[in-house]
Motif scaffolding. Structure first.
Motif, PDB file in Angstrom:
ATOM      1  N   GLU A  95       0.838  -1.208   0.000  1.00  0.00           N
ATOM      2  CA  GLU A  95       0.000   0.000   0.000  1.00  0.00           C
ATOM      3  C   GLU A  95       0.868   1.252   0.000  1.00  0.00           C
ATOM      4  O   GLU A  95       0.580   2.219  -0.709  1.00  0.00           O
ATOM      5  CB  GLU A  95      -0.902  -0.025   1.239  1.00  0.00           C
ATOM      6  N   ASN A  96       1.949   1.228   0.778  1.00  0.00           N
ATOM      7  CA  ASN A  96       2.842   2.391   0.830  1.00  0.00           C
ATOM      8  C   ASN A  96       3.540   2.622  -0.504  1.00  0.00           C
ATOM      9  O   ASN A  96       3.749   3.771  -0.911  1.00  0.00           O
ATOM     10  CB  ASN A  96       3.876   2.224   1.943  1.00  0.00           C
ATOM     11  N   TYR A  97       3.897   1.532  -1.182  1.00  0.00           N
ATOM     12  CA  TYR A  97       4.555   1.676  -2.485  1.00  0.00           C
ATOM     13  C   TYR A  97       3.587   2.291  -3.503  1.00  0.00           C
ATOM     14  O   TYR A  97       3.988   3.141  -4.300  1.00  0.00           O
ATOM     15  CB  TYR A  97       5.068   0.329  -2.991  1.00  0.00           C
ATOM     16  N   VAL A  98       2.334   1.859  -3.486  1.00  0.00           N
ATOM     17  CA  VAL A  98       1.340   2.404  -4.420  1.00  0.00           C
ATOM     18  C   VAL A  98       1.175   3.903  -4.209  1.00  0.00           C
ATOM     19  O   VAL A  98       1.107   4.678  -5.169  1.00  0.00           O
ATOM     20  CB  VAL A  98      -0.012   1.676  -4.266  1.00  0.00           C
ATOM     21  N   LYS A  99       1.142   4.339  -2.950  1.00  0.00           N
ATOM     22  CA  LYS A  99       1.035   5.775  -2.655  1.00  0.00           C
ATOM     23  C   LYS A  99       2.253   6.526  -3.208  1.00  0.00           C
ATOM     24  O   LYS A  99       2.119   7.617  -3.781  1.00  0.00           O
ATOM     25  CB  LYS A  99       0.932   5.996  -1.148  1.00  0.00           C
ATOM     26  N   LEU A 100       3.423   5.941  -3.008  1.00  0.00           N
ATOM     27  CA  LEU A 100       4.648   6.571  -3.498  1.00  0.00           C
ATOM     28  C   LEU A 100       4.642   6.632  -5.020  1.00  0.00           C
ATOM     29  O   LEU A 100       4.974   7.663  -5.614  1.00  0.00           O
ATOM     30  CB  LEU A 100       5.861   5.779  -3.003  1.00  0.00           C
TER      31      LEU A 100
ATOM     32  N   GLU B 192      -7.241   8.766  -0.825  1.00  0.00           N
ATOM     33  CA  GLU B 192      -5.884   8.507  -1.321  1.00  0.00           C
ATOM     34  C   GLU B 192      -5.438   9.626  -2.268  1.00  0.00           C
ATOM     35  O   GLU B 192      -4.315  10.132  -2.168  1.00  0.00           O
ATOM     36  CB  GLU B 192      -5.839   7.167  -2.062  1.00  0.00           C
ATOM     37  N   TYR B 193      -6.330   9.995  -3.184  1.00  0.00           N
ATOM     38  CA  TYR B 193      -5.993  11.019  -4.172  1.00  0.00           C
ATOM     39  C   TYR B 193      -5.728  12.375  -3.516  1.00  0.00           C
ATOM     40  O   TYR B 193      -4.831  13.120  -3.916  1.00  0.00           O
ATOM     41  CB  TYR B 193      -7.120  11.150  -5.199  1.00  0.00           C
ATOM     42  N   ARG B 194      -6.525  12.721  -2.509  1.00  0.00           N
ATOM     43  CA  ARG B 194      -6.343  14.018  -1.841  1.00  0.00           C
ATOM     44  C   ARG B 194      -4.995  14.091  -1.125  1.00  0.00           C
ATOM     45  O   ARG B 194      -4.369  15.142  -1.089  1.00  0.00           O
ATOM     46  CB  ARG B 194      -7.499  14.257  -0.866  1.00  0.00           C
ATOM     47  N   ARG B 195      -4.564  12.957  -0.568  1.00  0.00           N
ATOM     48  CA  ARG B 195      -3.256  12.937   0.092  1.00  0.00           C
ATOM     49  C   ARG B 195      -2.123  13.159  -0.920  1.00  0.00           C
ATOM     50  O   ARG B 195      -1.140  13.836  -0.632  1.00  0.00           O
ATOM     51  CB  ARG B 195      -3.065  11.619   0.849  1.00  0.00           C
ATOM     52  N   ILE B 196      -2.290  12.584  -2.121  1.00  0.00           N
ATOM     53  CA  ILE B 196      -1.289  12.783  -3.176  1.00  0.00           C
ATOM     54  C   ILE B 196      -1.250  14.255  -3.588  1.00  0.00           C
ATOM     55  O   ILE B 196      -0.183  14.849  -3.748  1.00  0.00           O
ATOM     56  CB  ILE B 196      -1.604  11.903  -4.409  1.00  0.00           C
ATOM     57  N   ILE B 197      -2.427  14.851  -3.747  1.00  0.00           N
ATOM     58  CA  ILE B 197      -2.514  16.261  -4.163  1.00  0.00           C
ATOM     59  C   ILE B 197      -1.883  17.177  -3.110  1.00  0.00           C
ATOM     60  O   ILE B 197      -1.178  18.137  -3.437  1.00  0.00           O
ATOM     61  CB  ILE B 197      -3.985  16.640  -4.440  1.00  0.00           C
TER      62      ILE B 197
ATOM     63  N   VAL C  95      -3.442   8.253 -12.763  1.00  0.00           N
ATOM     64  CA  VAL C  95      -2.822   9.579 -12.771  1.00  0.00           C
ATOM     65  C   VAL C  95      -3.838  10.619 -13.247  1.00  0.00           C
ATOM     66  O   VAL C  95      -3.972  11.706 -12.664  1.00  0.00           O
ATOM     67  CB  VAL C  95      -1.568   9.600 -13.676  1.00  0.00           C
ATOM     68  N   TYR C  96      -4.548  10.281 -14.317  1.00  0.00           N
ATOM     69  CA  TYR C  96      -5.577  11.192 -14.847  1.00  0.00           C
ATOM     70  C   TYR C  96      -6.607  11.536 -13.777  1.00  0.00           C
ATOM     71  O   TYR C  96      -6.988  12.704 -13.605  1.00  0.00           O
ATOM     72  CB  TYR C  96      -6.270  10.560 -16.062  1.00  0.00           C
ATOM     73  N   GLU C  97      -7.072  10.521 -13.037  1.00  0.00           N
ATOM     74  CA  GLU C  97      -8.100  10.759 -12.028  1.00  0.00           C
ATOM     75  C   GLU C  97      -7.596  11.690 -10.924  1.00  0.00           C
ATOM     76  O   GLU C  97      -8.346  12.520 -10.405  1.00  0.00           O
ATOM     77  CB  GLU C  97      -8.576   9.428 -11.440  1.00  0.00           C
ATOM     78  N   ILE C  98      -6.328  11.557 -10.563  1.00  0.00           N
ATOM     79  CA  ILE C  98      -5.756  12.428  -9.525  1.00  0.00           C
ATOM     80  C   ILE C  98      -5.667  13.866 -10.033  1.00  0.00           C
ATOM     81  O   ILE C  98      -6.061  14.814  -9.340  1.00  0.00           O
ATOM     82  CB  ILE C  98      -4.370  11.908  -9.095  1.00  0.00           C
ATOM     83  N   LEU C  99      -5.174  14.028 -11.261  1.00  0.00           N
ATOM     84  CA  LEU C  99      -5.063  15.372 -11.829  1.00  0.00           C
ATOM     85  C   LEU C  99      -6.437  15.982 -12.097  1.00  0.00           C
ATOM     86  O   LEU C  99      -6.632  17.194 -11.957  1.00  0.00           O
ATOM     87  CB  LEU C  99      -4.231  15.330 -13.110  1.00  0.00           C
ATOM     88  N   ARG C 100      -7.394  15.151 -12.477  1.00  0.00           N
ATOM     89  CA  ARG C 100      -8.762  15.636 -12.695  1.00  0.00           C
ATOM     90  C   ARG C 100      -9.359  16.121 -11.371  1.00  0.00           C
ATOM     91  O   ARG C 100     -10.030  17.174 -11.336  1.00  0.00           O
ATOM     92  CB  ARG C 100      -9.623  14.509 -13.297  1.00  0.00           C
TER      93      ARG C 100
END
Length: 408
Positions: free
Chosen positions: A269-274, A397-402, A320-325
């Protein structure tokens, strides 16, 4: 019966938590050996000491595994205040020392004085392989920028095989399902991170972490590098080294026309976040992922450009698209927020549709009670609830990446 219970209580005093008993250390200076503040402990020890991670037969057990910071020359000692055989002649203690010997290479020190004398030779240790990236991180405590290097290493490098044997022992303590790799296979690539530091006016290097990558063959003339193991040692975690390493390795393979795409073996899970963070950071510079294109939805152009320029497969490009969207979406606007939610849920619904297709095929061969069981498992209301939970998890998950992108 009372005597038996009393005996059990006495024997229970000789049980030790192996995660607490094992003391790990990266030693730069002689005074580090006795400094408890430099010690750290495993997250896991079940592969050596069983699922309960307990060693029987000792009080005050301490298993010392100290490594010189650069070359990882090893000090291994077992200490305890008392042993069960000293009190109960018929009871045998666990062979805690033998378990450690199974994973650490020969040539370790069993004497502290010998280990400290070998620290003087650390000035001769230099990083293996070719330097492919240098970066700096500001250290608040030291009040200065610390320099780090990432090296691509060939197994044939002089002394590397022995060094790798010492390095990979850390996997057992920090990766739950770790296993040692077959280093005789020349399809392995090794990437190492080192810190530069000064000692008495000399420049020395400390081991920070590493990654192993296996190059799979893809017909007819491509390869697919698959990340197998990645570990940043605990004293360096939380400083951004994992992102630096993954991005550097990704860029390294992007330069090869022979590479199809880059994947990972059983990612945590940590690798996927990274990976999310690194891939979004890379893709946001691509033309097809620009703000005006993002608003139009996921496109084949995105999948193609991500694959051709960054060796990212379509599944990861879609994420990636979903995170940027999401970053470009005003979630307070009910209409655009709903459009985004439906698009993500449509992707998440894919596995359910697959199950429904399989169920249709199975109808002819299932008995009525079996069919009823399968149908109940796919209740529409349950599907909606499961989809909503999945969507909320993805959103978090996406908000943490942003947020991390904003900080970077």
């Amino acid at each position: 019966m009372a005597g038996v219970n009393a005996m059990e209580k006495k024997l229970a005093e000789y049980k030790c938590d192996t995660n607490e008993a094992i003391c790990l250390k990266l030693v730069r200076f002689p005074e580090d050996v006795d400094d408890e503040g430099t010690s750290f402990h495993p997250e896991y020890s079940h592969q050596l000491y069983g699922d309960d991670e307990v060693a029987f037969g000792y009080k005050g057990l301490q298993i010392q595994l100290y490594y010189s910071a650069g070359s990882l020359t090893t000090l291994f000692k077992v200490k305890y205040s008392s042993k069960v055989t000293e009190k109960f002649e018929c009871v045998e203690p666990d062979d805690v020392e033998g378990k450690i010997r199974e994973i650490i290479p020969q040539g370790f020190c069993g004497n502290t004085d010998d280990f400290i004398s070998l620290l003087e030779k650390e000035a001769n240790f230099k990083p293996f392989g070719n330097l492919i990236h240098t970066y700096s991180i500001h250290n608040e405590e030291a009040g200065e920028d610390i320099t780090y290097q990432i090296h691509k290493v060939e197994l044939a490098s002089s002394g590397f095989r022995e060094y790798h044997g010492r390095l990979q022992t850390f996997l057992m303590w920090f990766i739950e399902t770790a296993s040692f790799i077959d280093v005789d296979d020349d399809r392995w690539d090794f990437f190492l991170v080192f810190e530069k530091y000064n000692k008495d006016g000399e420049t020395l290097f400390a081991t920070v972490g590493y990654m192993t990558v296996y190059n799979y063959y893809v017909y007819p003339d491509k390869t697919r590098p698959r990340v197998s193991q990645m570990l940043i040692l605990p004293p360096f975690q939380g400083e951004g080294h994992g992102a630096q390493l993954l991005e550097t390795v990704h860029r390294f393979y992007c330069n090869s026309p022979k590479v199809q795409d880059i994947t990972a073996e059983d990612p945590s899970e940590n690798y996927v976040k990274l990976r999310d963070f690194v891939l979004v950071k890379l893709c946001q510079a691509l033309q097809s992922f620009s703000a005006d294109k993002i608003s139009l939805g996921f496109s084949e152009d995105m999948a193609i450009e991500a694959q051709e320029k960054l060796k990212i497969n379509k599944k990861h490009a879609r994420r990636v698209y979903e995170i940027l969207r999401l970053r470009a979406t005003d979630m307070s606007n009910e209409e655009v927020a709903r459009a985004y939610r439906l698009e993500v849920k449509k992707r998440l619904f894919g596995p359910y549709k697959k199950n429904q297709r399989e169920l249709t095929k199975m109808r002819k061969c299932l008995r009525p009670e079996e069919l009823a069981s399968q149908v109940s498992q796919m209740d529409t209301q349950l599907q909606h609830e499961e989809l909503e939970r999945g969507y909320q998890d993805v959103l978090g998950e996406y908000r943490r990446i942003i947020e991390r992108l904003a900080r970077a």
